[in-house]
Design a protein around this motif. Structure first.
Motif, PDB file in Angstrom:
ATOM      1  N   GLU A   1      26.610  73.052 111.617  1.00  0.00           N
ATOM      2  CA  GLU A   1      27.805  72.397 110.896  1.00  0.00           C
ATOM      3  C   GLU A   1      27.652  70.784 111.028  1.00  0.00           C
ATOM      4  O   GLU A   1      27.690  70.159 110.128  1.00  0.00           O
ATOM      5  CB  GLU A   1      29.213  72.909 111.139  1.00  0.00           C
ATOM      6  CG  GLU A   1      30.158  72.106 110.494  1.00  0.00           C
ATOM      7  CD  GLU A   1      30.405  72.384 109.158  1.00  0.00           C
ATOM      8  OE1 GLU A   1      30.743  71.496 108.375  1.00  0.00           O
ATOM      9  OE2 GLU A   1      29.894  73.451 108.337  1.00  0.00           O
ATOM     10  N   PHE A   2      27.326  70.483 112.584  1.00  0.00           N
ATOM     11  CA  PHE A   2      27.142  69.005 112.841  1.00  0.00           C
ATOM     12  C   PHE A   2      25.989  68.335 111.781  1.00  0.00           C
ATOM     13  O   PHE A   2      26.128  67.421 111.039  1.00  0.00           O
ATOM     14  CB  PHE A   2      26.600  68.961 114.273  1.00  0.00           C
ATOM     15  CG  PHE A   2      26.252  67.504 114.481  1.00  0.00           C
ATOM     16  CD1 PHE A   2      27.166  66.235 114.913  1.00  0.00           C
ATOM     17  CD2 PHE A   2      24.698  67.243 114.643  1.00  0.00           C
ATOM     18  CE1 PHE A   2      26.675  65.145 114.977  1.00  0.00           C
ATOM     19  CE2 PHE A   2      24.377  66.073 114.688  1.00  0.00           C
ATOM     20  CZ  PHE A   2      25.196  64.729 114.938  1.00  0.00           C
ATOM     21  N   GLN A   3      24.956  69.241 111.747  1.00  0.00           N
ATOM     22  CA  GLN A   3      23.917  68.667 110.897  1.00  0.00           C
ATOM     23  C   GLN A   3      24.345  68.411 109.323  1.00  0.00           C
ATOM     24  O   GLN A   3      23.990  67.335 108.826  1.00  0.00           O
ATOM     25  CB  GLN A   3      22.530  69.586 110.634  1.00  0.00           C
ATOM     26  CG  GLN A   3      21.886  69.634 112.099  1.00  0.00           C
ATOM     27  CD  GLN A   3      20.869  70.700 111.865  1.00  0.00           C
ATOM     28  OE1 GLN A   3      19.683  70.416 111.385  1.00  0.00           O
ATOM     29  NE2 GLN A   3      21.173  72.088 112.284  1.00  0.00           N
ATOM     30  N   LYS A   4      25.175  69.319 108.806  1.00  0.00           N
ATOM     31  CA  LYS A   4      25.694  69.043 107.581  1.00  0.00           C
ATOM     32  C   LYS A   4      26.568  67.966 107.409  1.00  0.00           C
ATOM     33  O   LYS A   4      26.368  67.157 106.480  1.00  0.00           O
ATOM     34  CB  LYS A   4      26.369  70.402 106.915  1.00  0.00           C
ATOM     35  CG  LYS A   4      25.665  71.694 106.776  1.00  0.00           C
ATOM     36  CD  LYS A   4      26.572  72.887 106.433  1.00  0.00           C
ATOM     37  CE  LYS A   4      25.852  73.991 106.300  1.00  0.00           C
ATOM     38  NZ  LYS A   4      26.747  75.279 106.278  1.00  0.00           N
ATOM     39  N   ARG A   5      27.323  67.944 108.462  1.00  0.00           N
ATOM     40  CA  ARG A   5      28.598  66.580 108.229  1.00  0.00           C
ATOM     41  C   ARG A   5      27.583  65.437 108.524  1.00  0.00           C
ATOM     42  O   ARG A   5      28.059  64.342 108.011  1.00  0.00           O
ATOM     43  CB  ARG A   5      29.509  66.985 109.243  1.00  0.00           C
ATOM     44  CG  ARG A   5      30.435  67.914 109.076  1.00  0.00           C
ATOM     45  CD  ARG A   5      31.441  68.182 110.031  1.00  0.00           C
ATOM     46  NE  ARG A   5      32.389  69.332 109.810  1.00  0.00           N
ATOM     47  CZ  ARG A   5      33.420  69.668 110.520  1.00  0.00           C
ATOM     48  NH1 ARG A   5      33.800  68.672 111.622  1.00  0.00           N
ATOM     49  NH2 ARG A   5      34.064  70.806 110.434  1.00  0.00           N
ATOM     50  N   TYR A   6      26.876  65.274 109.309  1.00  0.00           N
ATOM     51  CA  TYR A   6      26.203  64.145 109.627  1.00  0.00           C
ATOM     52  C   TYR A   6      25.293  63.626 108.467  1.00  0.00           C
ATOM     53  O   TYR A   6      25.014  62.494 108.113  1.00  0.00           O
ATOM     54  CB  TYR A   6      25.041  64.218 110.867  1.00  0.00           C
ATOM     55  CG  TYR A   6      24.498  63.101 111.408  1.00  0.00           C
ATOM     56  CD1 TYR A   6      25.112  61.770 111.521  1.00  0.00           C
ATOM     57  CD2 TYR A   6      23.231  63.230 111.942  1.00  0.00           C
ATOM     58  CE1 TYR A   6      24.480  60.636 111.621  1.00  0.00           C
ATOM     59  CE2 TYR A   6      22.495  61.991 112.395  1.00  0.00           C
ATOM     60  CZ  TYR A   6      23.045  60.830 112.270  1.00  0.00           C
ATOM     61  OH  TYR A   6      22.562  59.582 112.663  1.00  0.00           O
ATOM     62  N   ARG A   7      24.309  64.737 107.801  1.00  0.00           N
ATOM     63  CA  ARG A   7      23.775  64.442 106.680  1.00  0.00           C
ATOM     64  C   ARG A   7      24.720  63.733 105.659  1.00  0.00           C
ATOM     65  O   ARG A   7      24.359  62.808 104.737  1.00  0.00           O
ATOM     66  CB  ARG A   7      22.807  65.536 106.253  1.00  0.00           C
ATOM     67  CG  ARG A   7      21.815  66.006 106.873  1.00  0.00           C
ATOM     68  CD  ARG A   7      20.992  67.390 106.412  1.00  0.00           C
ATOM     69  NE  ARG A   7      20.365  67.707 107.478  1.00  0.00           N
ATOM     70  CZ  ARG A   7      18.957  67.682 107.612  1.00  0.00           C
ATOM     71  NH1 ARG A   7      18.420  67.420 106.458  1.00  0.00           N
ATOM     72  NH2 ARG A   7      18.268  68.291 108.325  1.00  0.00           N
ATOM     73  N   ALA A   8      26.019  64.332 105.257  1.00  0.00           N
ATOM     74  CA  ALA A   8      26.672  63.668 104.506  1.00  0.00           C
ATOM     75  C   ALA A   8      27.131  62.317 104.821  1.00  0.00           C
ATOM     76  O   ALA A   8      27.343  61.322 103.834  1.00  0.00           O
ATOM     77  CB  ALA A   8      28.015  64.559 104.370  1.00  0.00           C
ATOM     78  N   GLU A   9      27.362  62.184 106.256  1.00  0.00           N
ATOM     79  CA  GLU A   9      27.749  60.520 106.515  1.00  0.00           C
ATOM     80  C   GLU A   9      26.666  59.404 106.247  1.00  0.00           C
ATOM     81  O   GLU A   9      26.789  58.668 105.874  1.00  0.00           O
ATOM     82  CB  GLU A   9      28.028  60.599 107.987  1.00  0.00           C
ATOM     83  CG  GLU A   9      29.372  61.184 108.487  1.00  0.00           C
ATOM     84  CD  GLU A   9      29.573  61.002 109.876  1.00  0.00           C
ATOM     85  OE1 GLU A   9      30.714  61.365 110.255  1.00  0.00           O
ATOM     86  OE2 GLU A   9      29.014  60.480 110.663  1.00  0.00           O
ATOM     87  N   LEU A  10      25.305  60.181 106.262  1.00  0.00           N
ATOM     88  CA  LEU A  10      24.267  59.392 106.219  1.00  0.00           C
ATOM     89  C   LEU A  10      23.954  58.964 104.623  1.00  0.00           C
ATOM     90  O   LEU A  10      23.233  57.964 104.242  1.00  0.00           O
ATOM     91  CB  LEU A  10      23.030  59.817 106.700  1.00  0.00           C
ATOM     92  CG  LEU A  10      22.988  60.010 108.288  1.00  0.00           C
ATOM     93  CD1 LEU A  10      21.896  60.753 108.628  1.00  0.00           C
ATOM     94  CD2 LEU A  10      22.778  58.501 108.786  1.00  0.00           C
ATOM     95  N   LYS A  11      24.444  59.580 103.670  1.00  0.00           N
ATOM     96  CA  LYS A  11      24.325  59.425 102.318  1.00  0.00           C
ATOM     97  C   LYS A  11      24.968  58.002 101.887  1.00  0.00           C
ATOM     98  O   LYS A  11      26.104  57.585 102.288  1.00  0.00           O
ATOM     99  CB  LYS A  11      25.120  60.320 101.405  1.00  0.00           C
ATOM    100  CG  LYS A  11      24.309  61.452 101.290  1.00  0.00           C
ATOM    101  CD  LYS A  11      24.757  62.553 100.270  1.00  0.00           C
ATOM    102  CE  LYS A  11      23.805  63.851 100.702  1.00  0.00           C
ATOM    103  NZ  LYS A  11      24.323  64.905 100.115  1.00  0.00           N
ATOM    104  N   GLY A  12      24.147  57.075 101.518  1.00  0.00           N
ATOM    105  CA  GLY A  12      24.541  55.572 101.047  1.00  0.00           C
ATOM    106  C   GLY A  12      24.630  54.727 102.098  1.00  0.00           C
ATOM    107  O   GLY A  12      25.255  53.531 102.192  1.00  0.00           O
ATOM    108  N   ASN A  13      24.203  55.047 103.533  1.00  0.00           N
ATOM    109  CA  ASN A  13      24.301  54.371 104.669  1.00  0.00           C
ATOM    110  C   ASN A  13      23.054  53.348 104.782  1.00  0.00           C
ATOM    111  O   ASN A  13      21.927  53.656 104.745  1.00  0.00           O
ATOM    112  CB  ASN A  13      24.258  55.401 105.728  1.00  0.00           C
ATOM    113  CG  ASN A  13      24.511  54.739 107.249  1.00  0.00           C
ATOM    114  OD1 ASN A  13      23.807  53.760 107.421  1.00  0.00           O
ATOM    115  ND2 ASN A  13      25.219  55.253 108.261  1.00  0.00           N
ATOM    116  N   ALA A  14      23.560  52.108 104.642  1.00  0.00           N
ATOM    117  CA  ALA A  14      22.526  50.966 104.486  1.00  0.00           C
ATOM    118  C   ALA A  14      21.675  50.854 105.880  1.00  0.00           C
ATOM    119  O   ALA A  14      20.474  50.605 106.132  1.00  0.00           O
ATOM    120  CB  ALA A  14      23.538  49.654 104.593  1.00  0.00           C
ATOM    121  N   ALA A  15      22.283  51.385 107.104  1.00  0.00           N
ATOM    122  CA  ALA A  15      21.442  51.429 108.326  1.00  0.00           C
ATOM    123  C   ALA A  15      20.332  52.683 108.103  1.00  0.00           C
ATOM    124  O   ALA A  15      19.143  52.391 108.725  1.00  0.00           O
ATOM    125  CB  ALA A  15      22.376  51.600 109.431  1.00  0.00           C
TER     126      ALA A  15
END
Length: 113
Positions: free
Chosen positions: A63-77
Protein backbone atom coordinates in the motif's frame (compact mmCIF):
# COMPACT_ATOMS: atom_id res chain seq x y z
CA UNK A 1 21.88 4.84 -16.94
CA UNK A 2 23.15 3.31 -13.72
CA UNK A 3 20.98 3.96 -10.65
CA UNK A 4 22.28 2.60 -7.36
CA UNK A 5 20.98 2.60 -3.79
CA UNK A 6 23.04 3.23 -0.67
CA UNK A 7 22.36 3.89 2.99
CA UNK A 8 23.51 7.29 4.18
CA UNK A 9 25.61 5.55 6.85
CA UNK A 10 27.61 3.52 4.31
CA UNK A 11 30.86 5.15 3.17
CA UNK A 12 30.71 7.17 -0.04
CA UNK A 13 32.72 5.84 -2.98
CA UNK A 14 33.92 7.32 -6.26
CA UNK A 15 31.80 4.73 -8.09
CA UNK A 16 28.64 6.27 -6.57
CA UNK A 17 28.57 9.03 -9.15
CA UNK A 18 26.17 11.78 -8.13
CA UNK A 19 24.84 11.17 -4.61
CA UNK A 20 21.26 12.37 -4.07
CA UNK A 21 19.64 12.23 -0.64
CA UNK A 22 15.98 11.23 -1.13
CA UNK A 23 14.84 11.61 2.50
CA UNK A 24 12.73 14.47 3.82
CA UNK A 25 14.82 14.52 7.02
CA UNK A 26 18.61 14.70 7.26
CA UNK A 27 20.11 11.34 8.44
CA UNK A 28 20.46 11.36 12.21
CA UNK A 29 24.01 11.87 13.44
CA UNK A 30 25.53 12.47 9.98
CA UNK A 31 27.60 15.53 9.23
CA UNK A 32 27.40 17.05 5.77
CA UNK A 33 31.10 16.33 5.23
CA UNK A 34 30.74 12.67 6.15
CA UNK A 35 27.56 12.14 4.10
CA UNK A 36 29.11 13.59 0.93
CA UNK A 37 25.71 14.42 -0.56
CA UNK A 38 25.75 16.26 -3.90
CA UNK A 39 22.06 17.13 -3.86
CA UNK A 40 19.29 16.88 -1.27
CA UNK A 41 15.90 16.46 -2.96
CA UNK A 42 13.55 16.65 0.04
CA UNK A 43 10.57 17.19 -2.22
CA UNK A 44 10.92 13.74 -3.82
CA UNK A 45 10.59 12.01 -0.43
CA UNK A 46 7.24 10.67 0.78
CA UNK A 47 5.05 13.22 2.52
CA UNK A 48 5.35 13.42 6.29
CA UNK A 49 1.88 11.89 6.60
CA UNK A 50 2.74 8.93 4.36
CA UNK A 51 6.11 8.37 6.03
CA UNK A 52 4.54 8.34 9.50
CA UNK A 53 1.69 6.08 8.37
CA UNK A 54 4.10 3.56 6.79
CA UNK A 55 6.58 3.60 9.70
CA UNK A 56 8.54 0.85 7.88
CA UNK A 57 5.84 -1.72 8.65
CA UNK A 58 6.38 -4.62 6.23
CA UNK A 59 2.63 -5.33 6.21
CA UNK A 60 2.02 -1.85 4.73
CA UNK A 61 4.71 -2.08 2.02
CA UNK A 62 2.40 -2.79 -0.94
CA UNK A 63 0.00 0.00 0.00
CA UNK A 64 2.92 2.37 0.71
CA UNK A 65 4.23 1.85 -2.82
CA UNK A 66 0.82 2.66 -4.33
CA UNK A 67 0.38 5.81 -2.26
CA UNK A 68 3.94 6.97 -2.85
CA UNK A 69 3.71 6.47 -6.61
CA UNK A 70 0.51 8.55 -6.56
CA UNK A 71 2.34 11.33 -4.68
CA UNK A 72 5.11 11.32 -7.29
CA UNK A 73 2.76 12.01 -10.22
CA UNK A 74 3.48 15.54 -11.38
CA UNK A 75 6.26 15.97 -8.80
CA UNK A 76 8.88 18.38 -10.21
CA UNK A 77 11.62 16.95 -7.97
CA UNK A 78 10.98 13.47 -9.38
CA UNK A 79 11.25 14.84 -12.92
CA UNK A 80 14.58 16.41 -11.92
CA UNK A 81 15.76 13.09 -10.47
CA UNK A 82 14.90 11.24 -13.70
CA UNK A 83 16.82 13.84 -15.71
CA UNK A 84 19.86 13.42 -13.46
CA UNK A 85 19.76 9.65 -13.99
CA UNK A 86 20.16 10.20 -17.73
CA UNK A 87 23.35 12.21 -17.18
CA UNK A 88 25.44 9.46 -15.57
CA UNK A 89 25.85 7.27 -12.51
CA UNK A 90 23.39 8.16 -9.77
CA UNK A 91 23.18 6.89 -6.21
CA UNK A 92 19.95 7.37 -4.29
CA UNK A 93 20.94 7.84 -0.66
CA UNK A 94 18.47 7.01 2.12
CA UNK A 95 18.68 6.51 5.88
CA UNK A 96 16.15 3.69 6.44
CA UNK A 97 17.47 0.51 8.04
CA UNK A 98 15.40 -1.68 5.75
CA UNK A 99 17.33 -1.88 2.49
CA UNK A 100 14.53 -3.54 0.50
CA UNK A 101 11.42 -1.63 1.60
CA UNK A 102 12.01 2.12 1.47
CA UNK A 103 11.28 5.05 -0.81
CA UNK A 104 14.63 4.81 -2.64
CA UNK A 105 13.66 1.33 -3.87
CA UNK A 106 10.43 2.71 -5.33
CA UNK A 107 12.26 5.63 -6.93
CA UNK A 108 14.84 3.33 -8.52
CA UNK A 109 12.09 1.13 -9.97
CA UNK A 110 10.28 4.13 -11.44
CA UNK A 111 13.44 5.67 -12.92
CA UNK A 112 14.48 2.41 -14.56
CA UNK A 113 10.98 1.78 -15.95
Amino acid sequence: MNVMLKRAYAPAAKADGMRVLVDRLWPRGMTKAKARIDLWLKEVAPSTELRQWFNHDADKWVEFQKRYRAELKGNAAFAELKALALQGDLTLVYSARDETQNQAVVLKQLIEK
